[in-house]
Design a protein around this motif. Structure first.
Motif, PDB file in Angstrom:
ATOM      1  N   GLU A 285      11.944-113.716  31.502  1.00 49.02           N
ATOM      2  CA  GLU A 285      12.981-114.636  31.996  1.00 49.02           C
ATOM      3  C   GLU A 285      12.368-115.954  32.452  1.00 49.02           C
ATOM      4  O   GLU A 285      13.061-116.955  32.588  1.00 49.02           O
ATOM      5  CB  GLU A 285      13.747-114.018  33.167  1.00 49.02           C
TER       6      GLU A 285
ATOM      7  N   LYS B  33      10.574 -94.392  32.252  1.00 47.33           N
ATOM      8  CA  LYS B  33       9.956 -94.538  30.928  1.00 47.33           C
ATOM      9  C   LYS B  33       8.626 -93.831  30.806  1.00 47.33           C
ATOM     10  O   LYS B  33       8.264 -93.365  29.723  1.00 47.33           O
ATOM     11  CB  LYS B  33       9.833 -96.014  30.569  1.00 47.33           C
TER      12      LYS B  33
ATOM     13  N   ASP C  69      17.753-105.367  28.451  1.00 45.41           N
ATOM     14  CA  ASP C  69      16.933-106.566  28.612  1.00 45.41           C
ATOM     15  C   ASP C  69      16.140-106.891  27.360  1.00 45.41           C
ATOM     16  O   ASP C  69      15.914-108.061  27.051  1.00 45.41           O
ATOM     17  CB  ASP C  69      15.989-106.409  29.807  1.00 45.41           C
ATOM     18  N   SER C  70      15.698-105.871  26.635  1.00 42.74           N
ATOM     19  CA  SER C  70      14.921-106.126  25.420  1.00 42.74           C
ATOM     20  C   SER C  70      15.800-106.822  24.382  1.00 42.74           C
ATOM     21  O   SER C  70      15.385-107.802  23.748  1.00 42.74           O
ATOM     22  CB  SER C  70      14.384-104.818  24.841  1.00 42.74           C
TER      23      SER C  70
HETATM   24  N1  LIG Z   1       4.732-106.928  34.557  1.00 40.61           N
HETATM   25  C1  LIG Z   1       5.994-106.913  34.987  1.00 40.61           C
HETATM   26  N2  LIG Z   1       6.255-106.907  36.304  1.00 40.61           N
HETATM   27  C2  LIG Z   1       7.536-106.901  36.749  1.00 40.61           C
HETATM   28  N3  LIG Z   1       8.624-106.882  35.941  1.00 40.61           N
HETATM   29  C3  LIG Z   1       8.404-106.891  34.624  1.00 40.61           C
HETATM   30  C4  LIG Z   1       7.091-106.899  34.077  1.00 40.61           C
HETATM   31  N4  LIG Z   1       7.206-106.909  32.739  1.00 40.61           N
HETATM   32  C5  LIG Z   1       8.526-106.904  32.448  1.00 40.61           C
HETATM   33  N5  LIG Z   1       9.257-106.905  33.571  1.00 40.61           N
HETATM   34  C6  LIG Z   1      10.740-106.950  33.704  1.00 40.61           C
HETATM   35  O1  LIG Z   1      11.313-105.841  33.055  1.00 40.61           O
HETATM   36  C7  LIG Z   1      12.703-106.103  32.983  1.00 40.61           C
HETATM   37  C8  LIG Z   1      13.314-105.272  31.892  1.00 40.61           C
HETATM   38  O2  LIG Z   1      13.018-103.923  32.096  1.00 40.61           O
HETATM   39  P1  LIG Z   1      13.926-102.707  31.606  1.00 40.61           P
HETATM   40  O3  LIG Z   1      15.228-102.742  32.311  1.00 40.61           O
HETATM   41  O4  LIG Z   1      13.067-101.504  31.773  1.00 40.61           O
HETATM   42  O5  LIG Z   1      14.139-103.039  30.064  1.00 40.61           O
HETATM   43  P2  LIG Z   1      15.371-102.666  29.109  1.00 40.61           P
HETATM   44  O6  LIG Z   1      16.646-103.124  29.799  1.00 40.61           O
HETATM   45  O7  LIG Z   1      15.114-103.376  27.833  1.00 40.61           O
HETATM   46  O8  LIG Z   1      15.328-101.166  28.971  1.00 40.61           O
HETATM   47  C9  LIG Z   1      12.813-107.585  32.767  1.00 40.61           C
HETATM   48  O9  LIG Z   1      13.741-108.099  33.705  1.00 40.61           O
HETATM   49  C10 LIG Z   1      11.395-108.122  33.017  1.00 40.61           C
HETATM   50  O10 LIG Z   1      11.351-109.263  33.864  1.00 40.61           O
END
Ligand SMILES: Nc1ncnc2c1ncn2[C@@H]1O[C@H](COP(=O)(O)OP(=O)(O)O)[C@@H](O)[C@H]1O
Ligand SMILES: O=C(OP(=O)(O)O)[C@H](O)COP(=O)(O)O
Length: 403
Positions: free
Chosen positions: A333, A206, A361-362
């Protein structure tokens, strides 16, 4: 791009149709916590089955290391697909081996089979074209026709996404057609201010996307795991937070370029920290501490944006005309780290802007935290995929469906 409607009008009765879906759903203890991605592919699977096709549904789940790993089995997704279809779904315990062939050979017209996680085979994600091609050849032997409908994976140059469609007559499924239709509007005719909120854990992927977004968005809000590489680039201590050390020079350049181009780049001003990652199973209280973003203790990690940042980001979303959001603001979570993600979701719900939420996840977070999906303009099944689409990149899984 030929669509599934064309395929249906050509006729699929008795044909073996390979549907590349994205069934990469969040799991806890082997149970699916959000089935949004399975529901998203139902229209395609149902239409094909109703037209008499023998439907083979394939997907990856998580990031196993090119070998079978039961923690990443697609069996729970196959079971949920059967429940949602209201019909039995056969499950093959391999991808291209005897079990997959038996399952496909056993299908009657109108029936559905799921094959095991494609990433159990190293050929799926191989960088080497020949290795990927060999796996694609073996997948092609299972089917007569290919339907691409795994929007969440179209940015991956993987065998089932990129190489397989070149080997079979190929069509785009309903989900891909819908996703591309909505996201296209955001690249052509975006109402401003255009605000992009980014978070999540896939930091490396990202951060790279921000390069191009700096030319497109008016404002960028940074949260989640990626915030700490920015804070580090500003010279702050980030303790044991997620960090992409090798991208610090790039991030430093983003910060400078944002200032030069007049793009508002917002970073957390406070964060929730703890010495331990929370227990997502028991959800035992984590008792985090709120600290200023420049005062993260060396032995602690940032796990959510803090209360001041929540207010700041909500205010920066309030006057947007278009919002794209990918990546939870914290480890949502666990209830102690869900407030940042809730605050951003709430700000989108209250905003009159056209709002798009993207990412496995979002999208799951929005539903799990109890928001009404209809309060958002569009909930995309792809995070990285939608970001790269908005960047203007050619996505392998879409390009492969085009020729
Ligand atoms: N500060 C953080 N440290 C570790 N993990 C994080 C943090 N903030 C968010 N996350 C984790 O990011 C994960 C989702 O990330 P990602 O897969 O990149 O999102 P998406 O699937 O929406 O694209 C979630 O499981 C969440 O727990
Ligand atoms: O979850 C996914 O992407 P996302 O987290 O960017 O939405 C897709 O299933 C792609 O998975 P990958 O990032 O392991 O290739």
């Amino acid at each position: 791009m030929k669509t599934i409607d064309e395929l249906l009008s050509e006729g699929v009765d008795n044909k073996r149709v390979f549907v590349r879906a994205d069934l990469n759903c969040p799991l806890a203890d082997g149970l699916i916590t959000d089935d949004g991605r399975i529901r998203a592919v139902l229209p395609t699977v149902k239409a094909l089955a109703d037209a008499g096709a023998k439907v083979i549904v394939a997907s990856h789940l998580g990031r196993p290391k090119g070998a079978p790993d039961l923690a990443f089995s697609l069996l729970p997704a196959a079971e949920r697909l059967a429940e949602l279809l209201g019909a039995p779904v056969a499950f093959a315990q391999d991808t291209v081996g005897p079990a997959a062939h038996d399952a496909v050979d056993g299908l009657q017209p109108g029936q559905v089979a799921v094959i095991e996680n494609l990433r159990f085979n190293p050929g799926e994600t191989a960088k080497d074209d020949t290795e990927r091609g060999e796996f694609a050849d073996r997948l092609a032997a299972l089917a007569d026709v290919y339907v691409g409908d795994g929007f969440g994976a179209v940015h991956r140059k993987h065998a089932s996404v990129y190489d397989l469609p070149a080997r079979l007559p190929h069509y785009a499924g309903y989900l891909i057609a819908t996703e591309v239709g909505v996201l296209k509007k955001l690249t052509e005719d975006v109402r401003r201010p255009y605000v992009v909120a980014l978070g999540g854990a896939k930091v490396s992927d990202k951060l790279a996307v921000i390069d191009r977004l700096l030319d497109k968005a008016d404002r960028l809000l940074i949260g989640g795991g990626m915030a700490y590489t920015f804070l580090k680039a500003k010279g702050y201590e980030v303790g044991i937070s997620l960090l992409q050390e090798d991208q610090i020079p790039a991030v430093t350049e983003y910060i400078e370029r944002a200032e030069k181009n007049g793009v508002e780049l917002l970073l957390p001003v406070d964060v929730l920290v703890s010495a331990e990652f929370p227990d997502l199973k028991t959800k035992a209280p984590a008792n985090p501490t709120v600290v200023a973003a420049d005062a993260i203790p060396a032995d602690q990690e940032g796990l959510d944006i803090g209360p001041e940042t929540r207010k700041l980001y909500a205010s920066k979303l309030a006057d947007a005309a278009t919002v794209f959001w990918n990546g939870p603001m914290g480890v949502f979570e666990h209830p102690d780290y869900a407030e940042g993600t809730k605050a951003v979701a709430q700000a989108l719900v209250e905003s009159p802007a056209f709002t798009v939420v993207g990412g496995g996840d979002s999208a799951a977070a929005v539903r799990i935290l109890g928001f009404d999906e209809s309060a958002f303009g569009h909930i995309s099944t792809g995070g990285g995929a939608s970001l790269e689409y908005l960047e203007g990149k050619t996505l392998p899984g879409l390009a492969a469906l085009e020729d």
